[in-house]
Design a protein around this motif. Sequence first.
Motif, mmCIF file in Angstrom:
data_model
loop_
_atom_site.group_PDB
_atom_site.id
_atom_site.type_symbol
_atom_site.label_atom_id
_atom_site.label_comp_id
_atom_site.label_asym_id
_atom_site.label_seq_id
_atom_site.Cartn_x
_atom_site.Cartn_y
_atom_site.Cartn_z
ATOM 1 N N THR A 423 0.829 -1.205 0.000
ATOM 2 C CA THR A 423 0.000 0.000 0.000
ATOM 3 C C THR A 423 0.862 1.253 0.000
ATOM 4 N N TYR A 424 0.381 2.303 -0.608
ATOM 5 C CA TYR A 424 1.133 3.557 -0.714
ATOM 6 C C TYR A 424 1.051 4.373 0.578
ATOM 7 N N ALA A 425 -0.104 4.313 1.252
ATOM 8 C CA ALA A 425 -0.336 5.016 2.522
ATOM 9 C C ALA A 425 -0.178 6.527 2.396
ATOM 10 N N TRP A 426 -0.479 7.083 1.218
ATOM 11 C CA TRP A 426 -0.166 8.496 0.987
ATOM 12 C C TRP A 426 -1.036 9.040 -0.142
ATOM 13 N N ASN A 427 -1.394 10.313 -0.028
ATOM 14 C CA ASN A 427 -2.011 11.060 -1.125
ATOM 15 C C ASN A 427 -1.018 12.125 -1.584
ATOM 16 N N ASP A 428 -0.686 12.115 -2.858
ATOM 17 C CA ASP A 428 0.263 13.097 -3.392
ATOM 18 C C ASP A 428 -0.370 14.471 -3.551
ATOM 19 N N SER A 429 -1.688 14.510 -3.698
ATOM 20 C CA SER A 429 -2.403 15.777 -3.842
ATOM 21 C C SER A 429 -3.744 15.654 -3.136
ATOM 22 N N SER A 430 -4.386 16.790 -2.894
ATOM 23 C CA SER A 430 -5.643 16.791 -2.152
ATOM 24 C C SER A 430 -6.842 16.654 -3.085
ATOM 25 N N ARG A 431 -7.768 15.795 -2.686
ATOM 26 C CA ARG A 431 -9.079 15.653 -3.308
ATOM 27 C C ARG A 431 -10.094 15.535 -2.181
ATOM 28 N N PRO A 432 -11.374 15.737 -2.446
ATOM 29 C CA PRO A 432 -12.349 15.639 -1.355
ATOM 30 C C PRO A 432 -12.266 14.308 -0.624
ATOM 31 N N GLY A 433 -12.067 14.388 0.685
ATOM 32 C CA GLY A 433 -11.953 13.183 1.500
ATOM 33 C C GLY A 433 -10.606 12.531 1.465
ATOM 34 N N ARG A 434 -9.708 13.071 0.656
ATOM 35 C CA ARG A 434 -8.376 12.484 0.497
ATOM 36 C C ARG A 434 -7.332 13.603 0.551
ATOM 37 N N PRO A 435 -7.087 14.173 1.712
ATOM 38 C CA PRO A 435 -6.142 15.288 1.802
ATOM 39 C C PRO A 435 -4.713 14.826 1.539
ATOM 40 N N VAL A 436 -3.897 15.742 1.057
ATOM 41 C CA VAL A 436 -2.493 15.410 0.804
ATOM 42 C C VAL A 436 -1.856 14.920 2.094
ATOM 43 N N GLY A 437 -1.044 13.882 1.990
ATOM 44 C CA GLY A 437 -0.376 13.317 3.155
ATOM 45 C C GLY A 437 -0.797 11.884 3.411
ATOM 46 N N GLY A 438 -0.630 11.450 4.647
ATOM 47 C CA GLY A 438 -0.894 10.067 5.014
ATOM 48 C C GLY A 438 -2.318 9.645 4.714
ATOM 49 N N GLU A 439 -2.453 8.380 4.287
ATOM 50 C CA GLU A 439 -3.783 7.877 3.926
ATOM 51 C C GLU A 439 -3.904 6.396 4.251
ATOM 52 N N ALA A 440 -5.109 5.997 4.637
ATOM 53 C CA ALA A 440 -5.450 4.592 4.835
ATOM 54 C C ALA A 440 -5.985 4.049 3.523
ATOM 55 N N LEU A 441 -5.250 3.153 2.912
ATOM 56 C CA LEU A 441 -5.626 2.546 1.634
ATOM 57 C C LEU A 441 -5.678 1.031 1.814
ATOM 58 N N GLY A 442 -6.873 0.480 1.708
ATOM 59 C CA GLY A 442 -7.065 -0.951 1.933
ATOM 60 C C GLY A 442 -7.480 -1.275 3.352
ATOM 61 N N LEU A 443 -7.617 -0.277 4.205
ATOM 62 C CA LEU A 443 -7.991 -0.518 5.602
ATOM 63 C C LEU A 443 -9.462 -0.897 5.728
#
Length: 455
Positions: A423-443
């Motif tokens: 998993t990447y665990a990160w957003n490279d850019s901001s989108r609604p509900g997905r702010p730039v930075g750490g992210e839960a992907l597959g959780l």
Amino acid sequence: MNHQSHYADTGSHALPLHLLDRDGYGAWRSAQPAAVSAWLDAQEFQPAPGSVALLPGEDGLLGAVVGIGDPLDPCSYAHAPTALPPGAWVPAAELPAGQQAALQLGWGLGSYRFDRYKNPPRTPARLRLATLDGEALDLLHATMRVRDWVNTPTQDMGPQQLEAIARELAAEHGAHIEVVAGESLLAHNFPAIHAVGRASHRAPRLIELRWGEQTHPHVVLVGKGVCFDTGGLDIKPADGMRNMKKDMGGAAHALALAGLVMAQKLPVRLSVLVPAVENAIGPDAFRPGEVIATRAGVSVEIDNTDAEGRVVLCDALTYAGEQKPALIVDFATLTGAARIALGPDLPALFANDDALAASWIAAGEQTRDPVWRLPLWRPYLRYLTSHVADLANAGSRMAGAVTAALYLERFVPGGTPWAHLDTYAWNDSSRPGRPVGGEALGLRSAWAMLKARYL
């Protein structure tokens, strides 16, 4: 951040929120007063996903229209908390339970800001619901935990801080925790974890959390906890090292999922294993060409010190397999190759069990938290051939995500169902509900898979 602060009390004043997709907009608009229709026409409003129109009244706001896409996708609603004025908002019409849970979760995802070091620019709007879904609250809390932990810079998120997080989880849920750290890793036969982490001034460690009834199916979650990855002596370039605080994203997923399992009291016997290290450069750093020992007794030649995640995971997976569990799931920010193949939004799923893989994929479709299966193509083990050891930790630029997964599989006992999520665990850019930075992907999909399997 208090995840319940995004929701208004049931007795508070709230403005009506019309949640509409393209199919439902026409009928709703035709039922509105002429002044509302004229206002929307003047703006040429269309209910495209991500759109908002405020509806004025004689004494201020009359309400708002929010354009949505898939009604079961939480991110369909995530633009609303910051697009709407602060204050409380309530759905204007009763929603089906699944849509209301998606709205509740999406509202929280869209309200998230990492505020440890910087105050957010504004207060998000709040959502009022008659009742809050407990599972959706726990899912939001787990997601926020992943984001907060991954966003925290390394000086405040080293191996000892990961240990502290695990201890807090254990205390919260009555779990048991044991930690083997520093030179004790060698005494307890975790030599690969020690080799990767020995150069750092912060001692490497294996964190083990245990919870649940002995009679329940045993599930082991393993998370890669590389708190910073310089690449070691095969040092990363500056742009490749810039965000390596996120290399403990696998551990963040495993610990957050464990918190969710315990909060929801899933009837499993849970173990969580986090090999927590910093891949540092120093006089005692492990070197290319070294042959290191592993808990499994498999000798590993270090082809590249930047392929360190699989090295710490192999000892943890061996230890997991010794316990003969019903299921092993590992999470790791393991390869750039997975990102090249699938991009940032799709974690790469590998599994040695087709039914397990199919259930996780189906859970991803259900939760709108997708994963994508890649093959454990065993002929590619040839890329991990060593002439001086049983195995090399790397060796080719071909099929990097696949060879990393094959390396891990070497340390999983045959017949034990196992899934690995790169998993990447990160957003490279901001989108609604997905702010730039750490992210839960597959959780969320991992939770839905476990729930379907054991509830």
